[in-house]
Design an enzyme around this catalytic site. Structure first.
Site, PDB file in Angstrom:
ATOM      1  N   LYS A  45      -0.640  -5.281  -1.720  1.00 20.85           N
ATOM      2  CA  LYS A  45       0.099  -6.402  -1.968  1.00 20.85           C
ATOM      3  C   LYS A  45       0.608  -7.237  -0.521  1.00 20.85           C
ATOM      4  O   LYS A  45       0.570  -8.400  -0.798  1.00 20.85           O
ATOM      5  CB  LYS A  45       1.494  -5.947  -2.711  1.00 20.85           C
ATOM      6  CG  LYS A  45       2.550  -7.040  -2.889  1.00 20.85           C
ATOM      7  CD  LYS A  45       3.124  -6.601  -4.510  1.00 20.85           C
ATOM      8  CE  LYS A  45       4.386  -5.373  -4.115  1.00 20.85           C
ATOM      9  NZ  LYS A  45       5.515  -6.360  -3.527  1.00 20.85           N
ATOM     10  N   SER A  46       0.971  -6.574   0.448  1.00 23.85           N
ATOM     11  CA  SER A  46       1.286  -7.161   1.578  1.00 23.85           C
ATOM     12  C   SER A  46       0.211  -8.016   2.217  1.00 23.85           C
ATOM     13  O   SER A  46       0.469  -9.196   2.594  1.00 23.85           O
ATOM     14  CB  SER A  46       1.752  -6.084   2.478  1.00 23.85           C
ATOM     15  OG  SER A  46       2.839  -5.353   2.100  1.00 23.85           O
ATOM     16  N   ARG A 146      19.104  -9.649  -3.684  1.00 25.43           N
ATOM     17  CA  ARG A 146      18.642  -9.301  -2.424  1.00 25.43           C
ATOM     18  C   ARG A 146      19.068 -10.071  -1.058  1.00 25.43           C
ATOM     19  O   ARG A 146      19.444 -11.375  -1.251  1.00 25.43           O
ATOM     20  CB  ARG A 146      17.102  -9.030  -2.320  1.00 25.43           C
ATOM     21  CG  ARG A 146      16.668  -8.325  -3.787  1.00 25.43           C
ATOM     22  CD  ARG A 146      15.153  -8.124  -3.695  1.00 25.43           C
ATOM     23  NE  ARG A 146      14.758  -7.015  -2.548  1.00 25.43           N
ATOM     24  CZ  ARG A 146      13.692  -6.726  -2.249  1.00 25.43           C
ATOM     25  NH1 ARG A 146      12.602  -7.083  -3.173  1.00 25.43           N
ATOM     26  NH2 ARG A 146      13.316  -6.100  -1.266  1.00 25.43           N
ATOM     27  N   GLN A 194       9.183  -7.580   7.031  1.00 25.20           N
ATOM     28  CA  GLN A 194       9.379  -9.020   6.457  1.00 25.20           C
ATOM     29  C   GLN A 194      10.147  -9.811   7.432  1.00 25.20           C
ATOM     30  O   GLN A 194       9.945 -10.825   7.416  1.00 25.20           O
ATOM     31  CB  GLN A 194      10.237  -8.823   4.912  1.00 25.20           C
ATOM     32  CG  GLN A 194       9.489  -8.041   3.963  1.00 25.20           C
ATOM     33  CD  GLN A 194      10.460  -7.760   2.803  1.00 25.20           C
ATOM     34  OE1 GLN A 194      11.470  -8.174   2.589  1.00 25.20           O
ATOM     35  NE2 GLN A 194       9.495  -7.424   1.525  1.00 25.20           N
ATOM     36  N   ASP A 345       8.123   2.130   0.588  1.00 20.86           N
ATOM     37  CA  ASP A 345       8.290   1.910  -1.104  1.00 20.86           C
ATOM     38  C   ASP A 345       7.647   3.224  -1.658  1.00 20.86           C
ATOM     39  O   ASP A 345       7.435   3.068  -2.972  1.00 20.86           O
ATOM     40  CB  ASP A 345       7.199   0.738  -1.031  1.00 20.86           C
ATOM     41  CG  ASP A 345       7.497  -0.516  -0.614  1.00 20.86           C
ATOM     42  OD1 ASP A 345       8.633  -0.605  -0.422  1.00 20.86           O
ATOM     43  OD2 ASP A 345       6.705  -1.432  -0.235  1.00 20.86           O
TER      44      ASP A 345
HETATM   45  C1  S3P Z   1       6.755  -5.415   3.205  1.00 23.23           C
HETATM   46  C2  S3P Z   1       7.621  -4.766   3.731  1.00 23.23           C
HETATM   47  C3  S3P Z   1       8.712  -3.698   3.429  1.00 23.23           C
HETATM   48  C4  S3P Z   1       8.103  -3.562   1.694  1.00 23.23           C
HETATM   49  C5  S3P Z   1       7.645  -4.545   1.209  1.00 23.23           C
HETATM   50  C6  S3P Z   1       6.513  -5.192   1.507  1.00 23.23           C
HETATM   51  C7  S3P Z   1       5.888  -6.647   3.607  1.00 23.23           C
HETATM   52  O1  S3P Z   1      10.053  -4.392   3.285  1.00 23.23           O
HETATM   53  O2  S3P Z   1       9.194  -2.728   1.410  1.00 23.23           O
HETATM   54  O3  S3P Z   1       7.600  -4.189  -0.426  1.00 23.23           O
HETATM   55  O4  S3P Z   1       4.846  -6.879   2.948  1.00 23.23           O
HETATM   56  O5  S3P Z   1       6.148  -7.060   4.909  1.00 23.23           O
HETATM   57  P1  S3P Z   1      10.555  -4.485   4.625  1.00 23.23           P
HETATM   58  O6  S3P Z   1      10.007  -4.975   5.676  1.00 23.23           O
HETATM   59  O7  S3P Z   1      11.894  -5.458   4.423  1.00 23.23           O
HETATM   60  O8  S3P Z   1      11.273  -2.858   4.865  1.00 23.23           O
END
Ligand code: S3P
Length: 463
Positions: A45-46, A146, A194, A345
């Site tokens: 997904k990322s 959020r 993120q 996650d």
């Molecule tokens: C992600 C970062 C994570 C993760 C999310 C995907 C990303 O969040 O929980 O599902 O793709 O950068 P955080 O960076 O806020 O921990």
């Protein structure tokens, strides 16, 4: 060429309205014997979110292979299209993005509706924050809860302006990007890919050097993809276990093919399902083993899990392997807080594994779980209690008392629009003495649309 790029709900980029607001659909699983066979989890997904975003920022065509066609990612695609990208689906998982180019994005006509997607919304805030355009960001009831200040704070330092925001800096947010984003040096307040990514994406259109420091290293997909698309980016160790990332602004980004490996966060459900369901023996194919995403694997192996990494290789610039998993023999462990960023996650499903282990498992330093798609700390503890498992929250720690290979099950779990809560407890029901029920499974489509099919093929029974 297939021309059905986004499902109807995703194409709607107006006010909140989506399949995620459709009626909840309860689901249940029950013990049905050993799991067996092979499975390839969906694309990461990322990386899938980032593939669309980097495609938008290039001039020319970026081909993507193995994209996760889940609702979250498709909404990022819809947002990229609203900002000027031409996006086509050419086959299952095969997409192309013809970008508008860094510095040449369009102001979207309507609000960007990110549904359930924290990553998509936060990364796109970085993109908009670094361009002289204004966009409204919104999403479902979960996304509206959020925290977004963690993204807006650094973007404001770079010159973006928040014109409207919900209570406490939450969505809906009207964000006006900076015409000339100021290069900043920013230390993230929590280890979050993120936040790091939003700052770097805004910094792409800055005339100078943007630096991000993080005390604990978080997933590095943005840094790797920046380099892959031609930006000058350097990554150095910072402090005991952190990193310092420096990006030169205004690079000439070049389209580059993206091959998306299987998502370790989705693979996690199959790993745990096989470990807790007696007699199981499965192979999970093509799983990304990037060390910044492998905390669950490390933890399960420490617990005594029988997992073998087969055919280790590089695909699309990432380490991947096929994972052979055989049931049995888990023992409780103490999971250090420092490991949290590499498995953030995966705690809900680790808690399910812990419920079947021998002895106690303590998972430390889980404060960030409170601000995911739901308050996952509370949701996991409540789900375990419903299943008759002794679990408690102590400060930021979750402590689970294992059942020595067994768990009663039998509860109804409140999922709070959280896909990973729904999948974790459905996995539990594949092995517990009594079936597990969840109040809604619709949101599983955000990250793992083929969840039911994949697990049914391994031998799981849903109702
Ligand atoms: C992600 C970062 C994570 C993760 C999310 C995907 C990303 O969040 O929980 O599902 O793709 O950068 P955080 O960076 O806020 O921990």
């Amino acid at each position: 060429m297939l021309r059905a790029p986004f499902p109807t709900a995703t194409r709607a980029v107006g006010p909140v309205s989506s399949s995620l607001h459709a009626a909840p659909r309860p689901a249940a699983t029950r013990r049905a014997g050993a799991l067996s066979g092979r499975l390839r989890p969906p694309g990461d997904k990322s990386i899938s979110h980032r593939a669309f975003i980097f495609g938008l920022l290039c001039v020319g065509e970026t081909p993507i292979e193995g994209l996760l066609e889940g609702d979250d990612v498709l909404r990022t695609g819809a947002a990229c299209r609203a900002l000027g990208a031409a996006i086509e689906r050419r086959g299952p998982g095969l997409w192309t993005v013809r970008g508008a180019g860094l510095g040449s994005l369009l102001a979207p006509a309507d609000a960007l509706d990110f549904g359930n997607a924290g990553t998509g919304s936060r990364l796109m805030m970085g993109v908009v924050g670094g361009h002289p355009i204004t966009a409204r960001f919104d999403g479902d009831a979960s996304l509206r809860k959020r925290p977004m200040r963690r993204i807006l704070d650094p973007l404001e330092l770079m010159g973006a302006r928040v014109l409207e925001q919900g209570e406490g800096g939450r969505c809906p947010i009207l964000l006006a990007g900076a015409a000339e984003p100021a290069p900043i040096a920013y230390e993230t307040p929590v280890a979050s890919a993120q936040i790091k990514s939003a700052v770097l994406l805004a910094g792409l259109n800055s005339p100078g050097r943007t630096v991000v420091m993080e005390k604990e290293a978080s997933r590095d997909h943005t840094e790797k993809m920046l380099a892959h698309f031609g930006a000058a980016v350097s990554v150095e160790p910072w402090g005991d276990s952190g990193r310092r990332i420096a990006l030169e602004g205004r690079p000439q980004l070049r389209p580059a093919p993206v091959v998306v490996p299987a998502d370790p966060s989705s693979a996690a459900f199959a790993l745990v399902a096989a470990l807790i369901t007696p007699g199981s023996d499965i192979v999970v194919e093509g799983v990304m083993t990037n060390p910044l995403r492998s905390g669950l694997l490390t933890t399960l192996i420490e617990m005594g899990a029988d997992i073998t990494l087969l055919d280790r290789r590089i695909e699309g610039g990432e380490e991947v392997a096929d994972l052979r998993v055989r049931a049995g023999g888990l023992t409780g462990v103490d999971v250090p807080a420092a490991r949290a960023p590499s498995m953030i996650d995966e705690y809900p499903v680790l808690a399910v594994a812990a419920a079947f282990a021998q002895g106690e498992t303590r998972m430390r330093g889980l404060h960030e779980l409170r601000v995911k798609e739901s308050d996952r700390l509370a949701a996991v503890a409540a789900g375990l209690a419903a299943a008759g498992v002794a679990a408690r929250i102590e400060g930021d720690d979750l402590v689970v008392q294992g059942g020595d290979g067994e768990a009663r099950g039998g509860g109804l779990v409140a999922t709070h629009l959280d896909h990973r809560i729904a999948m974790s407890f459905l996995v539990m029901g594949m092995a517990s003495r009594q079936p597990m029920r969840v109040d809604d499974e619709t949101m599983i489509a955000t990250s793992y649309p083929s969840f039911r099919d994949d697990f049914s093929r391994l031998g799981a029974e849903f109702s």
